[in-house]
Design a protein around this motif. Structure first.
Motif, mmCIF file in Angstrom:
data_model
loop_
_atom_site.group_PDB
_atom_site.id
_atom_site.type_symbol
_atom_site.label_atom_id
_atom_site.label_comp_id
_atom_site.label_asym_id
_atom_site.label_seq_id
_atom_site.Cartn_x
_atom_site.Cartn_y
_atom_site.Cartn_z
ATOM 1 N N LEU A 715 0.836 -1.195 0.000
ATOM 2 C CA LEU A 715 0.000 0.000 0.000
ATOM 3 C C LEU A 715 0.875 1.251 0.000
ATOM 4 N N LYS A 716 1.986 1.207 0.684
ATOM 5 C CA LYS A 716 2.880 2.358 0.738
ATOM 6 C C LYS A 716 3.357 2.756 -0.649
ATOM 7 N N ARG A 732 -9.589 2.998 -1.778
ATOM 8 C CA ARG A 732 -8.953 3.119 -0.457
ATOM 9 C C ARG A 732 -9.881 2.607 0.647
ATOM 10 N N LYS A 760 1.311 -1.141 9.343
ATOM 11 C CA LYS A 760 1.696 0.073 8.632
ATOM 12 C C LYS A 760 1.498 -0.174 7.146
ATOM 13 N N SER A 761 1.573 0.884 6.350
ATOM 14 C CA SER A 761 1.275 0.769 4.922
ATOM 15 C C SER A 761 2.269 -0.135 4.208
ATOM 16 N N LEU A 824 -2.903 4.323 10.018
ATOM 17 C CA LEU A 824 -2.996 3.860 8.632
ATOM 18 C C LEU A 824 -4.186 4.506 7.921
ATOM 19 N N GLU A 827 -3.286 7.862 6.968
ATOM 20 C CA GLU A 827 -2.353 7.784 5.836
ATOM 21 C C GLU A 827 -3.111 7.551 4.527
ATOM 22 N N LEU A 828 -4.208 6.802 4.598
ATOM 23 C CA LEU A 828 -5.020 6.546 3.403
ATOM 24 C C LEU A 828 -5.622 7.830 2.843
#
Length: 955
Positions: A715-716, A732, A760-761, A824, A827-828
């Protein structure tokens, strides 16, 4: 010459053979090596990886298990390791008098279930005392005094039913004294504890009446120099075993309970410097009382109590500023043990008359600032009398000795023992009482409640010296003599005595000698004479260790030494011949045992169903040759990523299945048992939103994991644009849904539950349909039934995602994963790293957020590629902020998070079925390029993490 060389060579071989017979337990060795890595100035004998076999100084072993660590006054510098929990057989931990030991006590110390003595006196530890100490149910001595601990006294200490000595004095502890309440323990449960030493802290609130009961056997209650308020509870009068009571230097108020008179064993009673009111208590029955101080209170005006003259054991009476009036009865001065009377700043009047038979022990009568008009002087015993600021001195002749003050002389030093002092001592050496030049072990004995006040009486110190030497000799310590000097009383009425301990048979102590002497003082093995009362030792760092034994000068005895050496060598040669026959067999067995210890799969026999086989579900074992073939001999063409763990290769199995093969570097390998635990764990995790383990290889010194291949990276990478996949709002939400499903499965359906610990991503992977899969279980923890919702463990994870409550308490729960998931989610919506340019995304969102505005006023923080249609956005942000609440109890469970995301998607008109997603080919793509594969992620090796390599830690 040749025969001597042969003998020496055989001797070396014999020593080498002998050294192979001792092997320290792997967990113990790992824990001590971890400590060594955190410390400076550890003993020079700490070399290798076999503390028991190599005789590491300060380490005590039994059957290859570490049972004691005693390292007093070593000059250690550093912190305690969270890996202490691996020392499961440890009984004694004494690191006292190492002033450069800092940091917190790790919560993992609660795993040392066999610990009986925890002694950290005179270090510089700080932070809260971990509640997990209440798990040490075998603890007998708990001495944490003279540090910088803060926070409250852990109520869990009430669980320590075997505790004898509890010393938390001279710290920065705050809050109230904890007592039990329902299922919550408290100090009132310590019915077998004899010592409560809590002085010189910042404790507040009242002294709980429930703290005391008639079935307790407490002998020392030290609460001096705190911030306690309220009244003295009457339940204190139930404690008939008490011998020392110090409640002075607080803010206690109200009358003194009358039943204090029941404490007939009390020898020292300190109630001074409070706000006590009412009448001066009648203590007629306290016949054992030696030392009484009630000064500086607000008692009602009253005559000097007549019952004082009945206290036949009294040595010291101090009642300054207590509103006493009238004349002092002469009978008071006839008490046979009386040494000091200090009644300054009262309303005493009339004539001072000692009477004809006053005590021969009497040294000082201090009546400054009273109203005495006359004094009947008598010839005989020399008593220091101070009547300054009385009418007799203000109105009469001022040249009388009693109208002047003088500084008392309490000088004392140990005399030399009928010997001639050496005149050749080096400048840094000291001549002992036996006139031997040496480097003594030095420090200060601090006596918290001595029963005497005549500090000039040498008989007290002679008895102290004798008791010290008797104690050292009875415990076979290498002590030649002791030296006492520099007597003084400090502002807390503690008696301070300088102590020097001289070594026996040499001019300095080695580390073992210092540890033994230090332990005798830190562990209260030395019992002072009863007149000195409770004590502690404040040691100085010893700087003169004997590292190498010096060879003697050549003399006539050298030939004798050679002869003896030859005889011993001959004996050793005979022994060697006996051992030679079994040496090869022992070496073979040792090699087999070493193989079994390092390789828990060495004895597998699948056809017989050996109990040693891991319980694998759906994963298989691969040979190293099979993996070489499917990766083209681990060629660089198939290298799809690397990290701190090692490299990741793409491979194709004979069945055509694509796999990701994660090959550990030599230096990052786990122990065999840990590797076995990890594959057992991963093999039983089966969920469409969790990356599947296909198999493993544990052969030829390799540790290799084979996972399903997840083609679309992490995902990162997608959020950063490196993968070429654009994730709009709908996609997402689906990623959040899939990740939540995977985590909820780990928390609620896995048996036992699994805490991921590194969400985490970078650890969320995207398959060909862009379904999210939780990956990388290198830091995970199992939560067994016995752990009641949390695991106490060393903090590991990635900064920015790390739960602050876990970071502070070292107590890991499922809610720690929930916190990381909340980060997370933020972060999305932002496509930003959690910590970017020094700014933390959680804080940034909270600062910018305004619920009265569109999109909560977060437009400046949103990823521009999100699109414009953001259905359910506000509820998504609300949920994320609930997940990142400071306290875990305020966060939802992952099951609740999952339901909330499903509701958000339904409100947004989206299908929650993950299989409905389009393939990655339907998404806008740029040039894919070559990106590092998620299996090669650094995980805990991220530069932002700052933590050691990831490891599965089974419970």
């Amino acid at each position: 010459m040749d025969s001597r060389l042969i003998l020496v060579s055989l001797l070396i071989v014999f020593i080498q053979i002998s050294s192979t017979w001792a092997r320290t337990n792997t967990d113990d060795a790992t824990a001590l090596v971890a400590l060594k890595g955190l410390w400076e100035n550890y003993p020079p004998s700490w070399v290798g990886f076999d503390p028991c076999g190599s005789s590491w100084e300060g380490i005590g072993c039994y059957n290859q298990r570490v049972i004691s660590i005693i390292l007093t006054s070593m000059g250690l510098k550093g912190e305690l390791s969270g890996d202490l929990d691996q020392l499961s057989e440890l009984q004694i931990l004494d690191l006292s008098y190492n002033k450069n030991l800092t940091g917190n006590i790790p919560a993992s110390i609660g795993s040392l279930k066999k610990l009986t003595n925890l002694l950290l006196v005179g270090c510089s530890f700080s932070g809260p005392i971990p509640d997990t100490i209440g798990s040490l149910t075998e603890l007998v001595f708990l001495s944490l005094n003279s540090n910088s601990f803060s926070g409250g006294i852990p109520p869990s200490i009430g669980n320590l039913s075997k505790l004898y000595w509890l010393d938390l004095a001279d710290n920065q502890l705050t809050g109230t004294i904890p007592i039990s309440n329902g299922s919550t323990p408290g100090l009132d449960k310590l019915t077998h504890t004899k010592h409560f030493h809590f002085g010189k802290n910042r404790l507040s609130g009242s002294i709980p009446p429930k703290l005391f009961s008639s079935n307790m056997i407490l002998i020392h209650l030290l609460l001096e120099s705190n911030q306690l308020t309220g009244s003295i509870p009457s339940t204190l009068g139930l404690m008939k075993t008490l011998e020392v009571v110090r409640l002075d230097r607080n803010s206690l108020s109200g009358p003194v309970p009358s039943n204090l008179n029941n404490l007939t064993e009390v020898k020292e009673l300190f109630l001074s410097n409070n706000k006590l009111t009412g009448t001066v208590p009648d203590l007629t029955s306290m016949n054992s009382l030696n030392y009484m101080d009630m000064s500086n209170n607000s008692f009602e005006e009253s005559d000097v109590p007549s019952w004082l003259s009945t206290l036949q054991s009294l040595t010291t009476l101090t009642m300054e500023h207590t509103n006493l009036k009238g004349a002092i009865p002469a009978s008071l001065f006839s008490l046979p043990q009386l040494q000091t009377v200090s009644l300054r700043n009262n309303i005493i009047n009339g004539t001072l008359d000692f009477g004809a038979g006053y005590s021969s022990q009497l040294q000082l009568v201090d009546l400054q600032k009273n109203y005495i008009i006359a004094f009947t002087e008598r010839a005989g015993h020399d008593v220091e009398i101070i009547l300054v600021d009385n009418p007799i001195c203000l109105e009469g002749p001022k040249n009388k000795k009693y109208c002047m003050t003088s500084q008392p002389d309490f000088s004392y030093s140990t005399p030399q023992n009928n010997c001639v002092p050496s005149s050749v001592c080096r400048s840094d050496q000291t001549s002992s009482p036996n006139c031997i030049c040496a480097y003594p072990y030095m420090g200060t004995l601090v006596f918290r409640a001595p029963s005497f006040s005549n500090l000039g009486n040498s008989s007290y110190y002679i008895s102290l010296e004798q008791r010290l030497m008797q104690s050292f000799q009875s415990h076979q310590l290498p002590v030649d003599s002791v030296f006492l000097a520099d007597l003084m009383k400090d502002s807390n009425d503690y008696l301070l005595v300088s102590l020097k301990v001289f070594p026996h048979g040499q001019d300095r102590f080695n580390r073992t000698g210092i540890s033994m002497v230090g332990f005798a003082l830190s562990n209260q093995t030395f019992k002072p004479p009863p007149t000195f009362g409770p004590f502690y030792f404040n040691a100085e760092q010893y700087q003169y260790f004997e590292e190498v034994s010096l060879s003697p000068e050549p003399n006539k005895s050298s030939n004798t030494g050679i002869i003896i050496g030859a005889a011993v060598g001959g004996s050793l040669l005979v022994l060697l011949l006996l051992f030679a026959g079994v040496y090869a067999f022992r070496q073979k067995r040792r090699a087999e045992r070493a193989t079994e210890q390092s390789n828990p799969f060495a004895n597998w026999d699948e056809s017989k169903g050996s109990g040693g086989i891991p319980q694998l579900k759906g994963a298989r074992r691969f040979t190293f040759e099979e993996l070489k073939k499917c990766t083209n001999n681990f060629s660089d063409i198939n290298d799809v990523g690397s990290g701190g763990y090692g490299k990741v290769y793409r491979g194709t199995l004979p069945t055509g299945q694509m796999v990701a093969i994660k090959r550990a570097k030599q230096e990052s390998m786990q122990g065999g048992l840990e590797f076995k635990t990890e594959i057992e764990l991963l093999s039983r995790v089966h969920h469409k939103n969790v990356v599947s383990l296909i198999g493993f290889c544990f052969q030829l010194g390799e540790q290799i994991l084979i996972y399903e291949y997840v083609p679309n990276g992490s995902l990162k990478e997608s959020l950063s644009g490196r993968s070429g996949i654009r994730l709009d709002w709908r996609r997402r939400l689906k990623v959040a849904l899939g990740s939540a499903r995977g985590l909820a499965y780990l928390h609620e359906l896995a048996d036992p539950p699994i805490i991921h610990r590194d969400i985490k991503s970078n650890n969320i992977l995207l398959d060909e349909h862009l379904n999210a899969k939780v990956a990388d279980f290198g830091l995970c923890k199992l939560l067994t039934d016995s752990e009641k919702g949390h695991v106490t463990t060393q903090v590991k994870g990635t900064m920015g995602y790390l739960d602050p409550e876990y970071y502070m308490s070292q107590q890991l729960t499922e809610k720690s994963d929930v916190y990381s998931f909340g980060v997370l989610m933020l972060e999305l919506i932002s496509a930003r790293k959690p910590i970017e340019r020094g700014k933390y995304i959680v804080k940034e969102v909270k600062i910018a957020m305004d619920k009265t505005k569109d999109l909560y006023n977060l437009q400046d923080l949103l990823d521009p590629t999100l699109g414009t249609t953001l259905g359910g956005f506000n509820k998504f942000v609300d949920l994320a902020l609930r997940c990142v609440e400071e306290t875990g109890a305020d966060r939802p469970t992952m099951g609740e998070v999952l339901k909330e995301i499903e509701n958000i998607m339904q409100l947004a008109g989206l299908n929650t079925n993950p299989e409905s997603s389009s393939t990655s080919a339907s998404y806008e793509e740029s040039s894919m390029g070559t990106s590092s594969h998620p299996y090669g992620s650094n995980s805990a090796f991220d530069s932002s993490a700052g933590y050691p390599p990831s490891t599965v830690e089974p419970k």
